[in-house]
Design a protein around this motif. Structure first.
Motif, mmCIF file in Angstrom:
data_model
loop_
_atom_site.group_PDB
_atom_site.id
_atom_site.type_symbol
_atom_site.label_atom_id
_atom_site.label_comp_id
_atom_site.label_asym_id
_atom_site.label_seq_id
_atom_site.Cartn_x
_atom_site.Cartn_y
_atom_site.Cartn_z
ATOM 1 N N GLY A 196 3.860 -5.027 -9.747
ATOM 2 C CA GLY A 196 2.560 -5.265 -9.109
ATOM 3 C C GLY A 196 2.636 -6.437 -8.153
ATOM 4 N N GLN A 256 1.529 -1.688 -5.555
ATOM 5 C CA GLN A 256 2.642 -1.470 -6.481
ATOM 6 C C GLN A 256 3.916 -1.233 -5.677
ATOM 7 O OE1 GLN A 256 2.215 1.939 -9.114
ATOM 8 N NE2 GLN A 256 2.762 0.639 -10.853
ATOM 9 N N GLY A 302 8.099 -0.590 -9.119
ATOM 10 C CA GLY A 302 6.816 -0.443 -9.811
ATOM 11 C C GLY A 302 6.116 -1.757 -10.085
#
Lengths: 72, 446
Positions: B30, B23, B28
């Motif tokens: 992915g 992450q 944040g």
């Protein structure tokens, strides 16, 4: 193109060498004797205006002029 | 026993690495870490550069706002030797701050085969893989055309070297790359001209070696399954049957071979012609050598008899003023007389020599000797009769000489100057080719 240039170089230099060999063999640059049979230089055989062998009894020589007379 | 225990005789492929999902600590998002060796990952979403070499991911900063145009995307497939690779990183390098000197590099990854590099410089593609084969010399001291030996016994020819700067990166890299990192490189081609390439790169304190080969644009289109890769709009629309082919990258090994071949041809011609010129100069036997004073010459002279050994021999008659002429001329009449007092040849063997300086430059013209190559029709004994006058250069008439003369005759000579001319021609070509070779070698240094 490179092949042609290589071939051209071989032709020029190889041809130059072969021509030099041929011309040397054929006597390029070599003079032939003016009188192969010979002309007598004895006084009794002189004919016409020839005064005999060149160095003897010759008049003054005129020079065409060299570097100095050309203004160098 | 050990062999059986550990099943060592069976060759098994390396188990593929399973990609990890991480992450982005910045946004944040992915991200997938496909290569276990990745140390830098650039976030697809926010462009943050992440250090993933440690367990805790660190944001190193953001990359440049302007993204260069890459013909290939992250995730694109590249099929090479029956293996499917995937592009996992892209980099742009600029050399000397010149945007036209742009190199794009793609990191190709396959979970079993590891990584390879695909590089593109002005539509010229090459593929390479890291190697542990080291050079025997310092690769960075080489310039174009120089040779390099590697420890695997192979020989390479330097294509060039330089320094480029990293200006953009995305995807995942096996080291922490920073924008404006400077990389010294030296590139080499395999000496036989096979097209194989060897590369040395220095990044900071690290030196990396790579081995690979050039790829044609057609093979790159095939490998990427992108038939329109690097095609113009006109090409894509079919308005141009074929784009004007840009010149393929030069194979320096073949160019070097070409120059060496030309140099060898010119050197061989120089050697042959030089040897023949020397041989022709050495031909002949001296049959007369006499010196006469000015007084003798004023009286008129005849040399001793000399022998011409065969009919049609070529003889060389050399007359030389003595003492030397200095801004003077010497008119010389020479007659060749056979033993039966028959003149066979006469000629003007005049000599003149002028020298001085004009406008600060020294000049000279004329010479101190006169040579005649003469074919003599009959063998036998001959003598020369000579008469001459000399004077200063600005004296138009003279009836006496102040110089004596040296007379030399050689029998059985060969006229050498045609081979001398051929030697000079070969030398000129040798020098021109050598200069051209040097200019080619220096081109890369400009």
């Amino acid at each position: 193109m490179r092949f042609i240039k290589t071939l051209l170089l071989i032709t020029i230099l190889g041809g130059g060498t072969l021509f030099a060999g041929y011309a040397t063999f054929k006597g390029f640059g070599v003079q032939n004797a003016m009188y192969p049979q010979g002309i007598s230089i004895r006084q009794d055989s002189v004919s016409g205006s020839r005064p005999g062998v060149v160095p003897f009894g010759r008049g003054p020589r005129v020079h065409r002029g060299g570097g100095l007379s050309r203004g160098k | 026993m050990e062999t059986e225990k550990y099943n060592l005789e069976k060759v098994r492929p390396r188990p593929p690495y399973t990609p990890k999902t991480i992450q982005c600590p910045s946004c944040g998002g992915g991200l997938s870490q496909k290569d276990e060796h990745s140390e830098l990952i650039v976030c697809d979403y926010c462009g943050s550069h992440l250090d993933v070499s440690e367990e805790e991911k660190t944001v190193l900063g953001k990359g440049p706002g302007q993204k260069p145009k890459f013909p290939l995307e992250i995730g694109d497939a590249f099929h090479y030797r029956n293996t499917r690779f995937e592009i996992i990183a892209r980099m742009e390098f600029i050399e000397d701050g010149d945007r036209t000197e742009q190199t794009l590099q793609y990191l190709l990854y396959n979970p079993r085969m590891g990584t390879m590099w695909l590089a593109a410089y002005k539509r010229n593609y090459s593929i390479s893989k890291d190697t542990h084969v080291m050079p025997e010399d310092d690769a960075f001291t080489k310039s174009r055309g120089d040779t390099l030996d590697t420890h695997d016994g192979r020989k390479w020819v330097c294509e060039g070297r330089g320094t480029y700067e990293l200006t953009y990166v995305d995807g995942a890299l096996p080291w922490i790359a920073k924008i404006r990192d400077r990389i010294d490189y030296a590139e080499f081609s395999e000496m036989s001209g096979s097209g194989e390439q060897y590369e040395v790169q220095s990044i900071g304190d690290e030196i990396e070696y790579g081995a690979g080969r050039a790829l044609s644009i057609a093979s790159v289109r095939k490998a990427t399954r992108k038939p329109d890769l690097e095609k113009t709009a006109a090409e894509k629309a079919g308005r141009m049957k074929q784009r004007v082919q840009e010149s393929p990258p030069e194979n320096v090994a073949l160019t070097r071979k070409y120059y060496l071949r030309l140099l060898a041809i010119a050197a061989l011609a120089l050697l042959i012609n030089g040897a023949l010129a020397a041989y022709t100069f050495m031909q002949g036997k001296r049959v007369l050598s006499q010196t006469f004073s000015a007084e003798e010459l004023n009286e008129g002279i005849e040399t001793n008899p000399f022998r011409v050994s065969r009919a049609n021999n070529v003889i060389k008659i050399t007359t030389k003023a003595w003492p030397k002429l200095s801004n003077e001329w010497m008119a010389l009449d020479v007659v060749m007389v056979r033993e039966d007092d028959m003149m066979i040849h006469e000629y003007d063997g005049s000599i003149e020599y002028y020298h001085g300086s004009s406008g600060g430059e020294k000049w000279s013209e004329g010479g101190q000797t006169h040579n005649l190559y003469l074919r003599v029709p009959q063998k036998g004994y001959y003598r020369l009769a000579l008469g001459g006058v000399s004077a200063r250069g600005n004296t138009p008439k003279s009836s006496r000489t102040t110089h004596g003369i040296q007379v030399r005759v050689k029998d059985r000579v060969v006229f050498p100057w045609l081979f001398v001319a051929s030697t000079v021609l070969s030398l000129v070509f040798l020098i021109l080719i050598g200069l051209s070779f040097k200019s080619w070698k220096d081109e890369d240094d400009d």
